[in-house]
Design a protein around this motif. Structure first.
Motif, PDB file in Angstrom:
ATOM      1  N   CYS A  47       0.814  -1.135   0.054  1.00 33.05           N
ATOM      2  CA  CYS A  47      -0.106   0.115  -0.112  1.00 33.05           C
ATOM      3  C   CYS A  47       0.856   1.186  -0.027  1.00 33.05           C
ATOM      4  CB  CYS A  47      -0.923   0.046   1.247  1.00 33.05           C
ATOM      5  SG  CYS A  47      -1.830   1.521   1.456  1.00 33.05           S
ATOM      6  N   VAL A  48       0.638   2.206  -0.714  1.00 30.54           N
ATOM      7  CA  VAL A  48       1.159   3.448  -1.122  1.00 30.54           C
ATOM      8  C   VAL A  48       0.951   4.590  -0.084  1.00 30.54           C
ATOM      9  CG1 VAL A  48       2.325   3.220  -3.266  1.00 30.54           C
ATOM     10  CG2 VAL A  48       0.255   4.231  -2.962  1.00 30.54           C
ATOM     11  N   ARG A  49      -0.188   4.232   0.623  1.00 29.05           N
ATOM     12  CA  ARG A  49      -0.629   5.518   1.560  1.00 29.05           C
ATOM     13  C   ARG A  49      -1.343   4.630   2.936  1.00 29.05           C
ATOM     14  NH1 ARG A  49      -5.908   8.304  -0.554  1.00 29.05           N
ATOM     15  NH2 ARG A  49      -7.225   6.400  -0.136  1.00 29.05           N
ATOM     16  N   CYS A  70      -4.494   1.227   2.971  1.00 26.71           N
ATOM     17  CA  CYS A  70      -5.624   2.236   2.892  1.00 26.71           C
ATOM     18  C   CYS A  70      -6.871   1.554   2.276  1.00 26.71           C
ATOM     19  CB  CYS A  70      -5.068   3.300   1.872  1.00 26.71           C
ATOM     20  SG  CYS A  70      -5.075   2.640   0.044  1.00 26.71           S
ATOM     21  N   GLY A  71      -6.791   0.532   1.514  1.00 28.74           N
ATOM     22  CA  GLY A  71      -7.774   0.063   1.157  1.00 28.74           C
ATOM     23  C   GLY A  71      -8.721   0.472  -0.025  1.00 28.74           C
ATOM     24  N   CYS A  78      -4.644   4.201  -4.976  1.00 19.61           N
ATOM     25  CA  CYS A  78      -3.674   3.172  -4.497  1.00 19.61           C
ATOM     26  C   CYS A  78      -3.807   2.072  -5.284  1.00 19.61           C
ATOM     27  CB  CYS A  78      -3.674   3.109  -3.018  1.00 19.61           C
ATOM     28  SG  CYS A  78      -2.364   1.718  -2.425  1.00 19.61           S
ATOM     29  N   CYS A  81      -3.732  -1.701  -3.486  1.00 15.56           N
ATOM     30  CA  CYS A  81      -5.021  -1.925  -2.825  1.00 15.56           C
ATOM     31  C   CYS A  81      -6.005  -2.137  -3.678  1.00 15.56           C
ATOM     32  CB  CYS A  81      -5.204  -0.854  -1.912  1.00 15.56           C
ATOM     33  SG  CYS A  81      -4.317  -0.773  -0.276  1.00 15.56           S
TER      34      CYS A  81
HETATM   35 ZN   LIG Z   1      -3.659   1.142  -0.300  1.00 10.74          ZN
END
Ligand SMILES: [Zn+2]
Ligand SMILES: [Zn+2]
Ligand SMILES: [Zn+2]
Length: 592
Positions: A47-49, A70-71, A78, A81
């Motif tokens: 995940c990037v955030r 973050c989903g 993202c 996700c």
């Molecule tokens: Zn994410």
């Protein structure tokens, strides 16, 4: 309250011999660190955030930062996700499509993960209230962002309904007559059996066949559009007389934009989600069993939403066509066929009367309540949205476990990580004009009872307050990235696989654990579902917190964990050849 990595268009690292080493041009040609980190994270499904949550063990007083992906479901937010979410959907559709036994509809208790998030949401609510009481206004926007993020995460867990009331709920005051319209043919109406599995057929070699269906639901025509169709190798000419290749920019644009019915196109898009609901109700009643479906809504080239559905079991084509012809949704709003005011001379707010008034006569406009009450028993709906006819080529039988079934599942889920509007970026002038014209129509139509656009039609919106500007309603319907459709993108019926997305996620973890048994202590994973959640307190970690490393460090660490985990998994799989699973199990689990 994590800082997402900035999306910067990557600059190609050109190595030109003319560039002097160490010069600015040379430095600029080097890849950006943030881009590299982002793409590395994306390559490894990290995940990037990530959301950082501080967990305090109330027994020992120890605190620890726990990461929550973050989903996001949109790749623009993202990629890892969104991709992980799409893979879970593929798995979910595959598992439910050709089921041979009734799934037990899972009651959906909130799992530990959900409770953690809800508790976190509670703490944020407390903090926000506290900040407000003590006039620490500077903290409010930060807390609001946190609340929005946690709520998004909660929504992603499959928890149904909302925790708190939405800003302003638009209630439909009266349920109008449920009498069927006279202009629509009667449908057969059978008692609905408590069955969700389709019929089985005995094959010649004694094999049982359980065919299912793939179906596309489309809206009607608003005027002819440029199209291309093949009959074998022959390219059939378009109505305009030309033959359009696959990548022709004209495809999907109206042949005559002046007669294309943009108003109806816009209104059908706005009400498409309700039409789909009606379709499933009608179909179940007419078929006599609880037909199950899994599908997704997409935009056609002509910018109209349509939906592809995998249906469990088969239905007679004749019945499918008949139900489509009889499916409609009536909108019981005050009439809005003709604007009474223009965008540049709209009704104005009068503080004295507490109402919007006609700019010339100074008379207050009809209130929403009065306008709805005026609709008598014999009133006509303000709009009727209908389903288009079903193209026989868009209904086909599919056998379970075949390559064709897999191809169809990919087809249905192809665009679920993209915004509707992103899927059809206009190419060329005609396409751009078509997009803009439809958007202009959406900008002035009412999206809901409280929409500011009601002022154009001489009605005060429900719950009218000062500063409403027609054409500037912030409702999602009016935005370029929705083009009117604001319903759910992915539609899966309750008894499809008897599992929720959360269950599918848990299945993947169990499977990986089975392989890893003894190889990794499961340290990272097990923390997520500790047996006694009341032992821990959760709060959102803040960027300024001394024990919270910068997001970049956290992402680097997550990448390393992922790599270690992956190689441990590979080693374990080499040792235990008996355990097998599809590629998707592995990849989905690694991305979990
Ligand atoms: Zn994410
Ligand atoms: Zn054409
Ligand atoms: Zn609106």
């Amino acid at each position: 309250m994590t800082t997402p990595l900035a999306v910067v268009p990557s600059t190609p690292a050109a190595t030109s011999p003319q560039v002097r080493p160490g010069s600015r041009a040379d430095r600029m040609s080097k890849p950006l660190a943030t881009d590299t980190l982002r793409s590395l994270a994306e390559n490894h499904g990290v995940c990037v955030r990530p959301l950082a949550i501080r967990r305090t063990d109330t027994h020992t007083g120890q605190t620890e930062i726990v990461e929550v992906p973050c989903g996001a479901t949109l790749a623009a937010k993202c990629k890892p996700c969104a991709e992980r979410n799409r893979r879970l959907r593929i798995q979910q559709i595959r598992e439910g499509w050709h089921l041979e036994t009734e799934p037990t509809p899972a009651p959906e208790p909130a799992g530990d993960g959900v409770l953690e998030l809800v508790r976190l949401r509670a703490h944020l609510e407390f903090e926000r209230d506290d900040a407000e009481r003590n006039a620490r206004w500077d903290q409010i926007p930060d807390l609001d962002t946190g609340i929005a993020e946690v709520e998004e995460a909660i929504a992603k867990t499959g928890l149904r309904g909302h925790l708190t009331p939405e800003a302003r709920e638009s209630k439909e005051r009266k349920i109008r007559s449920t009498k069927r319209r006279a202009d629509v043919a009667e449908l057969p109406r059978l008692p609905v059996e408590n069955r969700t599995i389709g019929r089985a057929y005995a094959g010649r070699s004694g094999k049982t066949h359980r065919p299912s269906m793939l179906l596309t639901l489309t809206l009607g025509s608003y005027g002819p559009v440029h199209s291309s169709r093949r009959r074998g190798v022959y390219l059939v000419p378009c109505e305009c007389g030309q033959r359009h290749g696959e990548r022709d920019e004209l495809l999907g644009t109206p042949i005559d934009p002046t007669t294309y019915d943009y108003r109806r196109a816009a209104l059908d898009a706005i009400h498409f989600a309700r039409v789909l609901d009606r379709w499933w109700q009608n179909l179940r009643r007419a078929a006599g069993w609880k037909v199950q479906y899994a599908g997704a809504v997409e935009l056609q080239k002509r910018l109209t939403p349509h939906a592809h559905f995998a249906i469990r079991g088969t239905l007679p084509r004749r019945l499918v066509k008949q139900v489509a012809a009889a499916t409609y949704h009536q909108v019981w709003w005050p009439a809005f066929d003709k604007p009474r005011y223009s965008l540049d001379k709209p009704p104005v707010w009068d503080a004295g009367q507490g109402a919007y008034i006609d700019p010339r006569t100074k008379q207050p406009l009809t209130t929403w309540t009065a306008a709805v009450d005026q609709l008598g028993e014999d009133a006509e709906p303000a709009y009727v949205a209908r389903l288009g006819t079903i193209d026989p080529r868009e209904v086909k039988g599919v056998e379970g476990g075949t390559r064709e079934a897999e191809r169809c599942i990919r087809y249905v889920t192809k665009y679920v990580t993209k915004d509707l509007g992103d899927q059809v970026r206009p190419r060329g002038q005609a396409a751009q004009a078509h997009f803009d014209r439809l958007h202009a129509e959406l900008a002035v139509l009412p999206c809901s009872p409280s929409c500011a656009n009601w002022l154009l039609y001489g009605v005060q919106p429900d719950g009218a307050k000062p500063n409403l500007v027609p054409g500037r309603c912030t409702g999602k319907v009016h935005q370029r990235h929705t083009l009117g459709f604001t319903g759910r993108r992915v539609l899966i019926s309750r008894e499809w696989s008897g599992k929720t997305l959360v269950d599918h996620r848990a299945d993947n973890r169990d499977w990986v654990r089975a392989i890893l048994a003894g190889n990794l202590d499961g340290h990272h994973e097990d923390q997520a579902d500790t047996p006694d959640p009341s032992r821990y307190r959760f709060e959102l970690a803040r960027p300024g917190d001394p024990d919270l490393p910068p997001v970049q460090h956290r992402i680097l660490r997550a990448i390393s964990t992922r790599l270690q985990w992956r190689s441990a998994l590979a080693r374990a799989r080499d040792r235990a050849p008996a355990v097998s699973a599809t590629q998707d199990h592995t990849t989905a689990a690694l991305a979990a």
